[in-house]
Design an enzyme around this catalytic site. Structure first.
Site, PDB file in Angstrom:
ATOM      1  CE1 TYR A 279      -3.516  -2.622   0.532  1.00  0.00           C
ATOM      2  CE2 TYR A 279      -4.655  -0.578   1.036  1.00  0.00           C
ATOM      3  CZ  TYR A 279      -4.690  -1.916   0.703  1.00  0.00           C
ATOM      4  OH  TYR A 279      -5.908  -2.530   0.533  1.00  0.00           O
TER       5      TYR A 279
ATOM      6  CE  LYS B 102       1.269 -17.104  -2.701  1.00  0.00           C
ATOM      7  NZ  LYS B 102       0.954 -18.505  -3.120  1.00  0.00           N
TER       8      LYS B 102
ATOM      9  CG  ASP C 280      -2.216 -19.881  -1.794  1.00  0.00           C
ATOM     10  OD1 ASP C 280      -1.647 -19.963  -0.670  1.00  0.00           O
ATOM     11  OD2 ASP C 280      -1.803 -20.497  -2.793  1.00  0.00           O
TER      12      ASP C 280
ATOM     13  CG  ASP D  20      -8.146  -4.767   1.302  1.00  0.00           C
ATOM     14  OD1 ASP D  20      -9.087  -4.287   1.972  1.00  0.00           O
ATOM     15  OD2 ASP D  20      -8.077  -4.677   0.067  1.00  0.00           O
TER      16      ASP D  20
ATOM     17  CG  ASP E 294     -13.679  -7.020   1.681  1.00  0.00           C
ATOM     18  OD1 ASP E 294     -13.470  -6.267   2.659  1.00  0.00           O
ATOM     19  OD2 ASP E 294     -14.127  -6.602   0.595  1.00  0.00           O
TER      20      ASP E 294
HETATM   21  C1  IPM Z   1     -10.489  -1.332   3.648  1.00  0.00           C
HETATM   22  C2  IPM Z   1     -10.726  -0.690   2.317  1.00  0.00           C
HETATM   23  C3  IPM Z   1      -9.572   0.259   2.041  1.00  0.00           C
HETATM   24  C4  IPM Z   1      -8.306  -0.555   1.922  1.00  0.00           C
HETATM   25  C5  IPM Z   1      -9.769   1.155   0.818  1.00  0.00           C
HETATM   26  C6  IPM Z   1     -11.048   1.954   0.910  1.00  0.00           C
HETATM   27  C7  IPM Z   1      -8.588   2.071   0.619  1.00  0.00           C
HETATM   28  O1  IPM Z   1     -10.874  -1.663   1.341  1.00  0.00           O
HETATM   29  O2  IPM Z   1     -10.372  -0.600   4.651  1.00  0.00           O
HETATM   30  O3  IPM Z   1     -10.458  -2.564   3.708  1.00  0.00           O
HETATM   31  O4  IPM Z   1      -7.987  -1.094   0.857  1.00  0.00           O
HETATM   32  O5  IPM Z   1      -7.611  -0.659   2.931  1.00  0.00           O
HETATM   33 MG    MG Z   2     -10.966  -3.636   2.075  1.00  0.00          MG
END
Ligand code: IPM
Ligand code: MG
Length: 370
Positions: free
Chosen positions: A142, A193, A226, A250, A254
């Site tokens: 990042y 990884k 993975d 990240d 999710d």
């Molecule tokens: C998160 C989001 C952010 C990230 C974006 C909005 C920059 O996806 O907080 O998970 O990638 O960290």
């Molecule tokens: Mg995210």
């Protein structure tokens, strides 16, 4: 005692409407529990770009550094999709994380009994699930240099990002994971990884070294990212705390959110180092985004934002019993069958953002009275 200070950054999309409901929760604590917060509000993301030409002004940045805790709702939307990277709404959030040095991002994924059937996974796989993803938040790909898009002599273009981690960055986030594990299931799974990336191999070696030196009482395992993604849907209950880098964190968080039924349920805390006075910089935000498709229609689920505030009560203000009130109220309301659209199930009652919030606030009265 000086008032506890909060900076609210509603941001874009559904951000303002879920933040409006959190304000009511903050007021509830003042009115009913005598716990007062000095609350300021500011702009971040697309709304800040529209007003000031930048997703985060220096002034708002300075205020974020000065308060006890920042609550952020969500940033982004199609309106700002074509801006350069430094002007995009996300850049405001990334600057907050970086300048506040919030290296540890705690993303709990907990399945409420009432929502077991809302998950797309089989009930047996997710019932009782309670895991914590600790995502490194200020390093890795990042922020790594070099980065950018350049023109090549042959007429093509090249996009570059750099995945980079130094020892201290790995140690400080792994330390947070080990400390958390001691208060939970006492297990840490570290994910990278290391089979293809030197930065991943270093990550593994440094986690092992820290574990050996200070945390041998905690059970440590390693899983390639993975494989971790696969195991998270195959058998998520094998995990307690997962510690991983910025990018894998990240993605895995999710994925973990959907185990709980909806990304509209997941809070997060982003924490910096503890200073000499025992204080740490902190930002609390739902894992969900700005959901432009439903923005402004009173449809969003306010629960992730509420649970993020509960995390603030715990982590920034050490108000454990007060956080319990809010979390228990959320759980009780879900048990009565109220649902926003994202967690709607047959036989349940579909309600708006504000009705969900009304119900949780009423329930807080009851929980607090017990
Ligand atoms: C998160 C989001 C952010 C990230 C974006 C909005 C920059 O996806 O907080 O998970 O990638 O960290
Ligand atoms: Mg995210």
């Amino acid at each position: 005692m000086s008032k506890r200070s909060l900076l609210l950054l509603p941001g874009d999309g559904i951000g303002p409407e879920v933040m409006r409901q959190v304000r009511r929760v903050i007021d509830w604590y003042a009115r009913k529990r005598g716990i007062e917060f000095a609350v300021e509000e500011g702009l971040v993301g697309g709304c800040s770009y529209d007003a000031h030409g930048t997703p985060l002004t220096d002034e708002t940045m300075a205020r974020a550094l000065a308060v006890d805790a920042v609550l952020l709702a969500a940033v982004g939307g199609p309106k700002w999709d074509n801006l350069g990277f430094d002007k995009r709404p996300e850049a405001g959030l990334l600057r907050l994380r970086k300048e506040m040095q919030l290296f540890a991002n705690l993303r709990p994924a907990k399945v409420f009994d009432a929502l077991v059937d809302a998950s797309t996974l089989k009930p047996d796989v997710v019932r009782g699930l309670d895991i914590m993803i600790v995502r490194e938040l200020t390093g890795g790909v990042y922020f790594g240099e070099p980065r950018g898009i350049t023109d090549l002599p042959n007429g093509e273009r090249r996009g570059v990002n750099t995945q980079v981690y130094d020892t201290h960055e790995i140690h400080r986030v792994a330390r947070v994971a080990f400390e958390l594990a001691r208060k939970r299931g006492n297990k840490v799974c570290s994910s990278e990884k290391g089979n293809v990336m030197e930065s991943g191999l270093l990550w593994r070696q440094e986690v092992i070294a820290l574990h050996k030196a200070e945390y041998q009482d905690v059970e440590l395992s390693h899983m390639l990212a993975d494989a971790a993604a696969m195991q998270l849907v195959r058998n998520p209950k094998q995990f307690d705390v997962i510690v991983t880098d910025n990018l894998f964190g990240d993605i895995l968080s999710d994925e973990a959110s959907m185990l709980t039924g909806s990304i509209g349920m997941l809070p997060s805390a982003s924490l910096g180092a503890t200073d000499a006075n025992g204080k740490r910089k902190a930002l609390y935000e739902p894992v969900h985004g700005s959901a432009p498709d439903i923005a402004g229609r009173d449809l969003a689920n306010p629960i992730a934002m509420f649970l993020s505030f509960a995390m603030a009560l715990r982590w920034s203000f050490d108000l454990q019993a007060e956080a319990d009130i809010l979390e228990n109220a959320v759980e009780n309301v879900l048990n009565t069958g109220l649902r926003t659209g994202d967690i709607m199930q047959p036989g349940m009652a579909r309600v708006s953002t504000s009705v969900m919030a009304d119900s949780i606030l009423r329930e807080m009265d009851k929980v607090a009275a017990v």
